[in-house]
Design an enzyme around this catalytic site. Structure first.
Site, short mmCIF file in Angstrom:
data_model
loop_
_atom_site.label_atom_id
_atom_site.label_comp_id
_atom_site.label_asym_id
_atom_site.label_seq_id
_atom_site.Cartn_x
_atom_site.Cartn_y
_atom_site.Cartn_z
N GLU A 13 39.02 24.74 43.71
CA GLU A 13 39.46 25.91 42.92
C GLU A 13 38.36 26.89 42.79
O GLU A 13 38.26 27.91 42.63
CB GLU A 13 40.34 25.93 41.65
CG GLU A 13 41.83 25.04 42.02
CD GLU A 13 42.52 26.17 42.73
OE1 GLU A 13 42.24 27.32 42.62
OE2 GLU A 13 43.81 25.75 43.02
N ASP A 62 43.44 36.60 43.52
CA ASP A 62 43.42 35.48 44.47
C ASP A 62 43.73 36.29 45.89
O ASP A 62 43.93 37.18 45.91
CB ASP A 62 44.27 34.26 44.26
CG ASP A 62 45.64 34.60 44.58
OD1 ASP A 62 46.15 35.55 44.98
OD2 ASP A 62 46.59 33.62 44.26
#
Length: 161
Positions: free
Chosen positions: A27, A36
Site C-alpha cells: 500500500e 487510487d
C-alpha cells in the site's frame, strides 16, 4: 494460561505481523489523501473508509488506521473461512481482504474453494485478482504473487496426518 492458548496468541500475533508487513509494503505510506487508480479517495496505508481529499494525518494516526483496518480484515477472514488456517495463509487472506474488501471475498470462488477444503486451489485464486477499473495493474500482480506464495507457504507448514 494454557499452552494451547499461548500458542493461539502467538499464531495470531505472527499472522498480524506478517499481514502488517505485506499491506504496508504494497500500500505504501502516504499521509496526504490521494486518488487510487480507480479514483477512490485514499490515505495512509490504503485506507479508504474515512479518507477525504485534502486530508493529512500523522504517522500515529495512519498506524492506528492500519491496525484497525487489518483487525477488520482478519475478523472477516475468521468469520467467513470455515476451515482452520495456518498463520501465513490467514495473513495472506487478511492482506487480500484488506485490499478487495469483505464483500468481494464473501462472493469469491476463492472462499468457496477454501471452505470446500481446497486450500491450494483457494491460494491459486489470488492470481486472478489483479484488475482495478478493468485494467491489470502491475502492483496488484506483484502483491497477489506475494500473497499466493505466503498462502501456499502456510499450507506447506501444516503437518500431515
Amino acid at each position: 494460561m494454557s499452552l494451547k492458548r499461548r500458542m493461539a496468541i502467538g499464531a495470531t500475533a505472527g499472522a498480524l505481523s506478517i499481514a502488517t508487513a505485506v499491506v504496508s509494503y504494497y500500500e505504501g505510506y502516504q499521509p496526504t489523501a490521494y486518488r487510487d487508480p480507480v479514483g477512490i479517495a485514499t490515505i495512509c496505508y490504503g485506507h479508504t473508509a474515512t479518507a477525504r481529499m485534502g486530508q493529512t494525518l500523522s504517522q500515529a494516526q495512519c498506524t492506528q488506521l492500519l491496525q484497525a483496518d487489518l483487525g477488520t480484515a482478519f475478523a472477516a477472514v475468521d468469520r467467513l473461512a470455515q476451515v482452520d488456517l495456518p498463520p501465513p495463509t490467514r495473513a495472506a487472506l487478511a492482506s487480500f481482504v484488506y485490499n478487495v474488501g469483505e464483500g468481494a471475498f464473501a462472493r469469491s470462488t476463492l472462499l468457496r474453494k477454501l471452505n470446500a477444503g481446497d486450500l491450494r486451489g483457494a491460494c491459486h485464486e489470488l492470481s486472478r485478482w489483479v484488475y482495478a477499473g478493468g485494467r491489470q495493474l502491475n502492483g496488484l500482480v506483484k502483491r497477489r504473487a506475494t500473497e499466493r506464495e505466503l498462502c501456499l507457504e502456510g499450507i506447506k507448514e501444516e503437518p500431515t496426518p
